[in-house]
Scaffold this motif. Structure first.
Motif, PDB file in Angstrom:
ATOM      1  N   UNK A  19       0.866  -1.176   0.000  1.00  0.00           N
ATOM      2  CA  UNK A  19       0.000   0.000   0.000  1.00  0.00           C
ATOM      3  C   UNK A  19       0.901   1.223   0.000  1.00  0.00           C
ATOM      4  N   UNK A  20       0.764   2.047  -1.051  1.00  0.00           N
ATOM      5  CA  UNK A  20       1.679   3.160  -1.263  1.00  0.00           C
ATOM      6  C   UNK A  20       0.935   4.489  -1.252  1.00  0.00           C
ATOM      7  N   UNK A  21       1.578   5.565  -0.777  1.00  0.00           N
ATOM      8  CA  UNK A  21       0.926   6.875  -0.751  1.00  0.00           C
ATOM      9  C   UNK A  21       0.942   7.617  -2.079  1.00  0.00           C
ATOM     10  N   UNK A  22       1.707   7.125  -3.047  1.00  0.00           N
ATOM     11  CA  UNK A  22       1.744   7.743  -4.379  1.00  0.00           C
ATOM     12  C   UNK A  22       2.161   6.699  -5.399  1.00  0.00           C
ATOM     13  N   UNK A  23       1.879   6.993  -6.665  1.00  0.00           N
ATOM     14  CA  UNK A  23       2.010   5.986  -7.715  1.00  0.00           C
ATOM     15  C   UNK A  23       3.420   5.848  -8.265  1.00  0.00           C
ATOM     16  N   UNK A  24       4.303   6.798  -8.001  1.00  0.00           N
ATOM     17  CA  UNK A  24       5.625   6.816  -8.599  1.00  0.00           C
ATOM     18  C   UNK A  24       6.376   5.493  -8.580  1.00  0.00           C
ATOM     19  N   UNK A  25       6.435   4.806  -7.434  1.00  0.00           N
ATOM     20  CA  UNK A  25       7.206   3.550  -7.371  1.00  0.00           C
ATOM     21  C   UNK A  25       6.696   2.454  -8.297  1.00  0.00           C
ATOM     22  N   UNK A  75      -3.775  11.133 -16.756  1.00  0.00           N
ATOM     23  CA  UNK A  75      -2.945  11.299 -17.947  1.00  0.00           C
ATOM     24  C   UNK A  75      -1.464  11.196 -17.596  1.00  0.00           C
ATOM     25  N   UNK A  76      -1.079  11.811 -16.507  1.00  0.00           N
ATOM     26  CA  UNK A  76       0.316  11.748 -16.067  1.00  0.00           C
ATOM     27  C   UNK A  76       0.723  10.318 -15.741  1.00  0.00           C
ATOM     28  N   UNK A  77      -0.160   9.598 -15.060  1.00  0.00           N
ATOM     29  CA  UNK A  77       0.144   8.210 -14.698  1.00  0.00           C
ATOM     30  C   UNK A  77       0.291   7.327 -15.936  1.00  0.00           C
ATOM     31  N   UNK A  78      -0.586   7.522 -16.895  1.00  0.00           N
ATOM     32  CA  UNK A  78      -0.542   6.701 -18.112  1.00  0.00           C
ATOM     33  C   UNK A  78       0.763   6.926 -18.863  1.00  0.00           C
ATOM     34  N   UNK A  79       1.169   8.168 -19.011  1.00  0.00           N
ATOM     35  CA  UNK A  79       2.407   8.465 -19.723  1.00  0.00           C
ATOM     36  C   UNK A  79       3.608   7.860 -19.009  1.00  0.00           C
ATOM     37  N   UNK A  80       3.599   7.900 -17.680  1.00  0.00           N
ATOM     38  CA  UNK A  80       4.706   7.304 -16.916  1.00  0.00           C
ATOM     39  C   UNK A  80       4.748   5.794 -17.111  1.00  0.00           C
TER      40      UNK A  80
END
Length: 446
Positions: free
Chosen positions: A83-89, A109-114
């Motif tokens: 369980x993470x506080x943000x999607x970056x990892x 949109x930002x998540x999809x591009x990453x």
């Protein structure tokens, strides 16, 4: 029809499809409720800015608490869930498929591009983002060799399954659509009066469990427009510039209603999308209505097929030239495994934009004046109207997904479409605006 066998093989090989879920709202929670019973799928991580909400979602679906961690590397190694506080990892990790379920089109949109940059497949639950930049995202996914897909369980993907059935069977698709509850005054609905138009108990609406903005968008026509824009762009169907009709009718009347006007129906032309209302214009529920269901209307290819429409109970129109196929329910997140398995095991999408055919534009709920700040889907100022992409570009219409926290430069009368020239766009939209321009350049391209 062999997805389950393929997943079982991945399970036996000790190589499950590793999934990262972004957003632990209703859709995400419904997926989690099923995920542990699907062989060959490992939910490696759940990312949500509200970690407590994510943990509560796991408890709600009886997720073993000893299988929950705060470290993604641990989860990937031992089969637990981080369980993470943000999607970056999630991006660039061992996750195979990213499920974007935040509901926020800008963040999505930002998540999809990453994810694309990391070579990961994406299942787009946030259809609000797909409606505004989906064609460009689908094109970028193809260039990267990854899958970008609508989410099975949501109505657009289920409609696309019916469209695929129709075309693979040799039929011309006259209309693709869904059912919902709609009355003509719903376009003016706002979060202050939304519960007057739902059948929830006062105890539930007072509990704080329901989001009034989200439920306003569900009823005021915005969500229906967004979903049908996704279908139009994926199925290469052209919406009417007058918007969705929300014509009342039951399941036996689908083909009669959703046929061209010259044949006695409501469509401006064949090859379109529409939504039917489950209540009469007086607000009475229609028996055997289309509520919660999806459909496709096809046209007989010759007189012999028309005769078949007459001989079988296929809900044909009175001329027996048009017939409908109807699925009565959508199971929302409970069905999401179908999209995940198709993306990871077959490399195909359960629906994705093939071009720019439909757009959802911000339309004034009331007389707006310069200085007013728009509040997007389900708010007090605008609702989303579906029109053709060509009309949207020609009118310089503002997409509903970009009508958040932007100030009006000009007055906009009730019922009028807000344009790019009417607003002062805020900061932080660089990626989205770039993708939007890419989407508009796809207009008219196959």
């Amino acid at each position: 029809m062999n997805l389950h066998d393929l997943l079982q093989a991945r399970q036996r090989d000790g190589n499950p499809v590793r999934v990262g879920l972004i957003g632990a709202g209703r859709f995400g929670t419904m997926f989690l409720a099923q995920a542990r019973t699907i062989p060959g799928i490992h939910v490696a991580a759940i990312a949500d800015i509200d970690v407590d909400r994510a943990r509560q979602a796991l408890k709600l679906v009886d997720w073993p608490q000893d299988a929950v961690t705060a470290d993604l590397a641990t989860a990937l190694a031992d089969g637990s869930t981080a369980v993470l506080p943000e999607a970056g990892p999630l991006f660039g990790s061992g996750v195979d498929v990213v499920v974007e379920a935040t509901g926020n089109p800008i963040a999505a949109t930002s998540h999809v591009l990453a994810a694309f940059d990391a070579g990961q497949h994406v299942i787009m639950v946030t259809v609000e983002a797909d409606a505004v930049v989906g064609p460009a995202l689908a094109r970028r996914a193809a260039d990267r060799g990854v899958v970008y897909s609508l989410a099975y369980g949501d109505q657009p993907a289920l409609i696309m399954e019916l469209v695929d059935w129709a075309r693979t069977s040799g039929f011309h698709v006259v209309c693709a659509g869904k059912g919902t509850k709609y009355l003509e005054h719903y376009h003016g609905m706002n979060p202050d009066n939304v519960w007057e138009h739902w059948e929830f108990s006062k105890e539930l609406t007072d509990s704080g469990q329901l989001n009034p903005y989200m439920h306003t968008a569900f009823r005021d026509g915005t969500k229906a427009a967004i979903e049908m824009a996704a279908v139009a762009n994926a199925a290469q169907l052209v919406p009417s510039d007058d918007g969705l009709t929300f014509t009342p009718g039951d399941v036996e009347q689908i083909a009669t209603v959703c046929r061209p006007r010259e044949a006695g129906g409501v469509l401006a032309h064949e090859g379109s999308v529409d939504v039917m209302s489950s209540v009469t214009r007086n607000g009475d529920w229609i028996p055997h209505n289309t509520q919660e269901g999806v459909f496709v209307v096809v046209k007989a290819t010759n007189d012999y097929v028309s005769g078949c429409f007459s001989e079988y109970a296929w809900h044909a129109d009175p001329t027996r030239r048009y017939a409908a196929l109807f699925r009565p329910y959508h199971y929302i997140g409970l069905e999401l495994g179908i999209s995940i398995a198709n993306a990871a095991l077959r490399g195909i999408a359960t629906g994705a934009a093939k071009g720019f055919y439909g757009d959802v534009v911000a339309t004034a709920k009331k007389d707006l004046v310069a200085g007013d700040v728009l509040d997007g889907e389900g708010g007090y100022t605008v609702w989303g109207k579906l029109i053709s992409a060509r009309a949207s570009v020609e009118r310089r219409a503002l997409p509903i997904a970009l009508a958040h926290h932007v100030e009006l430069r000009h007055d906009v009368p009730k019922g009028s479409v807000v344009t790019w020239d009417d607003v002062e766009l805020g900061e932080g939209l660089g990626q989205v605006l770039e993708l939007r321009r890419e989407t508009e350049r796809l207009l008219g391209q196959p």
